[in-house]
Write an enzyme that holds these catalytic residues in place. Structure first.
Site, PDB file in Angstrom:
ATOM      1  N   ASP A 345       0.951   5.558  -2.740  1.00  0.00           N
ATOM      2  CA  ASP A 345       0.033   4.444  -3.006  1.00  0.00           C
ATOM      3  C   ASP A 345      -0.952   4.228  -1.853  1.00  0.00           C
ATOM      4  OD1 ASP A 345       2.381   3.710  -1.542  1.00  0.00           O
ATOM      5  OD2 ASP A 345       1.742   1.624  -1.642  1.00  0.00           O
ATOM      6  N   GLU A 346      -2.048   3.626  -2.192  1.00  0.00           N
ATOM      7  CA  GLU A 346      -3.009   3.085  -1.225  1.00  0.00           C
ATOM      8  C   GLU A 346      -3.326   4.026  -0.059  1.00  0.00           C
ATOM      9  OE1 GLU A 346      -1.973  -1.636  -1.680  1.00  0.00           O
ATOM     10  OE2 GLU A 346      -0.656  -0.446  -0.426  1.00  0.00           O
TER      11      GLU A 346
END
Ligand code: TNX
Length: 530
Positions: A345-346
């Site tokens: 993620d991210e």
């Protein structure tokens, strides 16, 4: 004569009153709601001569019987011998499959739980505990009777993956607190605990071949506390405790972003173009030529803030994959479950093509060690291996990318099921970037209709993550997780046609009593008449 009449009248009054109060199976406040409940009349009472009778044969049958006995003994003070000979509580295993379905019957003669699988039997045991008075969960002797309403329950889960996640990286969570949480999960028939073991602020699992990960990377946490980590022995203890409760541990090593704790532990994992504060130098970042002979990587500094998306492994550096290989090997060696979570993620400072290359290589490593990868929904922008899972938290288009590749989706929409979201603007801890999530909002959503194009057959299950930027201790965990975890559990277990807010909110006060008895300081949502 008058006296006799009086006592007769009193007697029938008492009988009426007790008849009125005689508990009904359907009013036991069962959570999650079973598929079928039929009320009988009358009750069955456990007593000093009660015992547990096992029928069938399997490795774990005696263990399940002992588990039940250990739950029943403290509050009742009765012995509850477990045997294959006799007992008014029968646990009957009629097969040897992995079924989670069970039938529970209470008659004037006793209780019978039967299932074709050990897991089903275990869930029947959890249901039996819920239909007893809430004081059954007390750790010490209670002076009262132990009535169980007669009737029958037939039950089976809607989704095969019913999970929760603890972020043990932002704030370290002790083994004891994880066990406490596992106990609560088991009562709600949840079967996967995902441990978010690494993030910018901390590396929480011992890796013997890279010892500085925990020596340095595990030495702090959000706010600058002392942090902590699990030794491999601690982790095995958690895995075993979970397994006794039919819960599978899913370990996560978040990468290539969210990796500052590793980058602070080993200079050589850094691209060599980072600033001392751990942020990438935006000038140097562009060509990211990690193989340059002049590469002079520095370890980044430990980080105790809560910003996200600024760290990255070096996807073009071969050492990165040697590192990931060791980490995955050591963790999978002590993880009996089928999944390994690779995060993903991210990764805002990883070049897009590097990100895809990284995810695909890491999937191969995980697969080499015999596990299936789960990743946060962004991983679906890469080519997923067959059978791998994308965990939907934010981007519907990513869920769709997974589906289009015929990979399953694990549903964790932040706006509904993120346990770290504040209930409202006055909640003392928590974040609200996704939404304020009151209990009714946490309950009132339908996983098979939430993301366009994602329906039942594309969904592996439901998971409720608890991120811990603002969560420091067990009290904080309990306050944010309960009662919302019960909402998630019901959405995961109970079929759509059986679920409604009205029924859920009426069953919750009974569960609230169970939590009180166990010292779970839950949030008394104003949406429920506790
Ligand atoms: C987003 S959800 C994150 C986490 C944070 C969380 C806080 C996800 C995959 N990433 O890093 O802890 O929000 O709510």
């Amino acid at each position: 004569m008058k006296k006799v009449l009086w006592s007769l009248a009193l007697g029938s009054l008492l009988a009426m009153a007790s008849c009125k109060e005689s508990p009904k199976l359907s009013q036991s406040g069962l959570l999650p709601l079973p598929q079928e409940i039929s009320d009988g009349s009358g009750t069955y009472e456990l007593g000093a001569s009660s015992g547990i009778k096992l029928t069938g044969s399997s490795e774990r049958l005696t263990g399940i019987g002992e588990f039940l006995a250990e739950k029943l003994r403290p509050a009742t003070g009765f012995d509850f011998p477990v045997s294959f000979d006799a007992g008014d509580i029968e646990l009957e295993l009629t097969g040897n499959d992995d079924s989670e379905s069970y039938e529970l019957t209470v008659t004037a003669d006793g209780v019978k739980i039967s299932s074709t699988g050990e897991a089903g039997l275990f869930y029947g045991v959890q249901t039996l505990l819920q239909i007893l008075p809430a004081e059954i969960y007390q750790a010490n002797l209670q002076n009262q009777s132990w009535m169980i309403p007669q009737g029958m329950i037939k039950d089976s889960p809607e989704f095969e993956y019913r999970g929760s996640m603890l972020d043990v990286a932002r704030h370290f969570i002790s083994v004891a607190d994880v066990k406490f949480y596992l106990d609560q999960m088991a009562q709600l028939k949840l079967n996967y605990l995902h441990l978010h073991l690494t993030d910018d602020q901390g590396w929480r699992i011992e890796i013997k071949s890279w010892p500085k990960l925990t020596e340095i990377g595990g030495s702090t946490q959000v706010g600058g506390g002392k942090g902590g980590f699990y030794t491999q022995e601690d982790y095995k203890e958690i895995v075993a405790y979970a397994a006794e409760r039919f819960i599978t541990i899913v370990p996560e090593v978040d990468m290539p972003g969210h990796t500052n704790s590793a980058l602070a532990s080993y200079a050589e994992l850094n691209p060599g173009v980072n600033l001392p504060n751990g942020k990438l130098d935006s000038v140097n970042k562009a060509p990211l030529d990690y193989s340059m002979p002049t590469r002079n990587p520095q370890a980044s500094e430990l980080y105790t803030g809560i910003e996200v998306g600024w760290s990255t492994f070096a996807p073009k550096l071969e050492l990165t994959y040697a590192f990931v290989d060791s980490v995955v090997r050591e963790i999978t060696e002590i993880t009996p479950g089928p999944y390994f979570h690779i995060g993903g993620d991210e990764s805002h400072v990883t070049e897009k093509e590097d990100y895809i290359y990284f995810v695909e290589r890491v999937q191969d490593i995980v697969s080499k060690y015999g596990k299936t990868s789960i990743g946060w929904d962004e991983v679906a922008t890469a080519k997923l291996l067959p059978g791998n899972v994308a965990q939907f938290w934010a981007k519907e288009e990513n869920a769709k990318l997974a589906k289009d590749q015929e990979n399953k989706v694990l549903m964790s929409p932040a706006k509904k099921i993120y346990l770290d979201m504040q209930y409202d603007s006055t909640t003392r801890i928590g974040l609200h970037w996704a939404a304020y999530v009151e209990l009714d909002s946490a309950y009132l959503w339908e996983p098979t209709e939430y993301a366009p194009g994602i329906s039942k057959e594309h969904i592996l299950g439901i998971e409720a993550p608890l991120w811990t930027e603002t969560v420091v201790n067990r009290e904080d965990i309990n306050y944010l997780a309960f009662p919302r975890l019960a909402a998630a559990a019901e959405i995961a277990w109970t079929s759509k046609d059986r679920r409604n807010w009205e029924g859920f909110s009426k069953r919750l006060p009974a569960q609230g009593k169970r939590w009180d008895v166990q010292g779970v300081g839950f949030y008394r949502s104003p949406k429920v008449t506790w």
